[in-house]
Design an enzyme around this catalytic site. Structure first.
Site, PDB file in Angstrom:
ATOM      1  N   GLU A 143       0.842  -1.212   0.000  1.00 27.66           N
ATOM      2  CA  GLU A 143       0.000   0.000   0.000  1.00 27.66           C
ATOM      3  C   GLU A 143       0.872   1.255   0.000  1.00 27.66           C
ATOM      4  OE1 GLU A 143      -4.143  -1.446   1.980  1.00 27.66           O
ATOM      5  OE2 GLU A 143      -2.588  -0.851   3.393  1.00 27.66           O
ATOM      6  N   GLU A 195      -6.455  -7.777  -0.809  1.00 32.44           N
ATOM      7  CA  GLU A 195      -6.990  -7.761   0.544  1.00 32.44           C
ATOM      8  C   GLU A 195      -8.494  -7.537   0.467  1.00 32.44           C
ATOM      9  OE1 GLU A 195      -5.109  -5.168   3.332  1.00 32.44           O
ATOM     10  OE2 GLU A 195      -3.063  -5.785   2.779  1.00 32.44           O
TER      11      GLU A 195
END
Length: 588
Positions: free
Chosen positions: A156, A233
């Site tokens: 991320e 995710e």
């Protein structure tokens, strides 16, 4: 090996959809790895995914740990033996609601350290870590006959920075050490995230979300129109902060989003499949304007509970998966037995201030230095100095308190200074501590708890303890004695009988209990306020009466037949030195 053909994955020449679940080996006792992996496979998943926390594997610079709960090689071998593929996310930073996002605290010993960018001193530390870690993973790659099919470059990153030189460096650091499996990045699905965190078009971009799959994948397709859709995710639950309600996400909502993703032909990784536990001092924290530490439990309200039990969500998700692929008929492991051992009385105590010489050596310093400069990663740190008097109604100010300080004057408790509410201006507010110093002076002691370094966002550079100084009014105080208290070994403590009435002072309480058979159990601490629990020398984690966590999970492998030792380091005192070992968890 795993490759990409158009918008499909191909493994060893055959099309494959990756159906994966996240299991963090470092949040599960090794004795339970097989149980969790079998349940993952029985749910219809073909892959297990895990982060790799740098701070667990290199707790001190140059000293590496790959044993016990840190034995990543054994975890990967076990997954392979069960016929599962493995996705590894060994980026220096992992987030994961894990202490400092997996970065080692010793990085903060250097004031000028820059994190997650092409800062040469930082890259040198990454290189030294990768020299050791990646050498262990190369033999386990699918290109070498192992189960690892893919690895992540960074985590991320677009929500943190946009240094493409850094991303390229990490990529080449992996390739140069023999990593020749599919590489990918994972980010949120906003423009800024995908612009900052990807290495398009050369590296596969994946995205993370919990809902609105059409919107999320639509944005990913804007940047990557002709590669497989991957939700790296899928947030089918969420984590908890102290003082907030336990997060719950209904199965029906999760099932609808999953069904839509599978209709779209996407590959999915459940984050989490099984959350596990933030044992010890490894919980992280968030701070996007307010500091919020994560609780000890990482239950996450997902397919398996914190103690590894199958949930209604597991059953519902398996039914959806069975619509799109054949679910292998696997006999599920029996539920892990839960035990109600009843009350345990803690009969002995050792006061912290009487025990300092048994736990630590004093350090003399002009200024109250933070933990990291003193080589300490986690736990507590005590600052003590002499204050001249007389002084009347003078405000005590700490610049900056990281994260929660207990203040004592001549050993008498004065109050708590917390990171979120402390005002360092000379004006006196209702929640400030105001001291009266007698003519002969007094001893000021400040015990600071590191409640977990920030694991996400722009405030990640988060040294602990007292980071700048302590003032009475406008005057800084100097000449301190400092005791580092990582609490990694309590064996030297000497206990006395518990006293019926005790002053409010941090105290270790000890009790023993006998069992005939070890089973999972849950430590309930009614009447206790805040502290840390140890079972047979193992740090279970933090407890705090503000909830939502009301019990601490004790896996059976941490117990032993016969006598067991329970130690509580209680900061504020308790109503009765008794706890309960019950057969169920409580999250409110």
């Amino acid at each position: 090996m795993l490759s990409i053909s158009g918008n499909k994955f191909v493994f060893n020449g055959k099309p494959i959809r990756i159906l994966s679940g996240a299991l963090h080996y470092f949040r599960i006792v090794p004795e339970y790895w097989r149980d969790c992996l079998l349940k993952l496979k029985a749910c219809g998943l073909n892959t297990v995914e895990t982060y790799v926390p740098w701070n667990l594997h290199e707790p001190k610079e140059g000293q590496f740990n790959f044993e016990g709960i840190a034995d990543i090689e054994q975890f990967i071998h076990l997954a392979g033996e069960l016929g599962l593929h493995v996705i590894i996310r060994p980026s220096p930073y992992i987030c994961a609601e894990w202490e400092f996002g997996g970065l080692p605290a010793w990085l903060l010993k250097e004031d000028n350290m820059r994190l997650r960018c092409a800062h040469r001193p930082y890259l040198d530390k990454v290189d030294a870590y990768y020299d050791v870690l990646l050498a262990k993973l190369v033999p386990l790659l699918c290109t070498n006959g192992g189960p690892i099919i893919a690895m992540q470059i960074e985590n991320e990153y677009g929500s943190y920075g946009n240094d493409k030189n850094y991303l390229m460096y990490v990529k080449q650091a992996m390739i140069g050490r023999g990593i020749d499996v599919l590489l990918f990045t994972s980010d949120g699905y906003t423009d800024s995230n995908l612009q900052g965190g990807t290495l398009l078009p050369d590296v596969l971009a994946t995205t993370n979300f919990g809902s609105r799959p059409d919107e999320a994948f639509g944005k990913l397709l804007d940047y990557q129109p002709s590669k497989p859709l991957v939700c790296m995710e899928f947030w089918n639950g969420w984590f908890d902060h102290w003082g907030k309600k336990h997060h719950v996400r209904e199965s029906e909502d999760v099932v609808q989003v999953l069904d839509r993703m599978l209709q779209m032909g996407a590959s999915v990784n459940f984050y989490m499949f099984h959350g596990g536990t933030n044992f010890g001092f490894y919980n992280g924290a968030n701070d996007l304007g307010k500091y919020e530490p994560t609780v000890t439990s990482y239950d996450y309200d997902v397919l398996l509970s914190e103690s590894g039990d199958i949930t209604d969500k597991y059953i519902a998700i398996r039914e959806v998966i069975s619509k799109y692929t054949e679910v292998e008929a696997i006999e599920l492991p029996l539920p892990l037995p839960k035990k109600h051992y009843g009350e345990v009385r803690l009969t002995e105590q050792a006061r912290l201030f009487d025990s300092l010489a048994l736990l630590t050596n004093p350090i003399h310093s002009v200024c109250p230095e933070p933990m990291e400069r003193l080589g300490q990663n986690y736990g507590f740190i005590l600052y003590t100095t002499s204050v001249q008097g007389p002084l009347s109604q003078t405000k005590l100010a700490i610049q900056e308190v990281r994260d929660r300080a207990l203040v004592y004057l001549d050993g008498v408790f004065q109050g708590v200074i917390e990171r979120n509410t402390h005002d360092v201006t000379p004006n006196i507010l209702d929640h400030d501590i105001v001291l009266d110093i007698p003519p002969g002076g007094a001893i000021l002691s400040i015990l600071v708890e590191n409640q977990g370094r920030i694991n996400y966002g722009y405030n990640m550079k988060d040294p602990k303890g007292i980071t700048e100084g302590v003032r009475l009014g406008l005057q800084f105080l100097y000449n301190w004695t400092i005791h580092t208290l990582p609490l990694h070994d309590l064996a030297a403590l000497k206990y006395n009988d518990v006293q019926a009435t005790s002053p409010i002072t941090p105290t270790f309480y000890r009790g023993v209990f006998l069992i005939d058979e070890a089973g999972d159990t849950f430590l309930k601490l009614d009447g206790w306020i805040k502290g840390v629990a140890f079972i047979n020398g193992f740090n279970l984690g933090r407890y705090w009466d503000i909830g939502p966590q009301k019990t601490l999970y004790i896996p059976a492998p941490l117990l032993r037949e016969g006598e067991n030792e329970l130690v509580l380091f209680e900061l504020h005192g308790m109503k009765n030195p008794v706890v309960l070992l019950q057969d169920y968890a409580e999250l409110e």
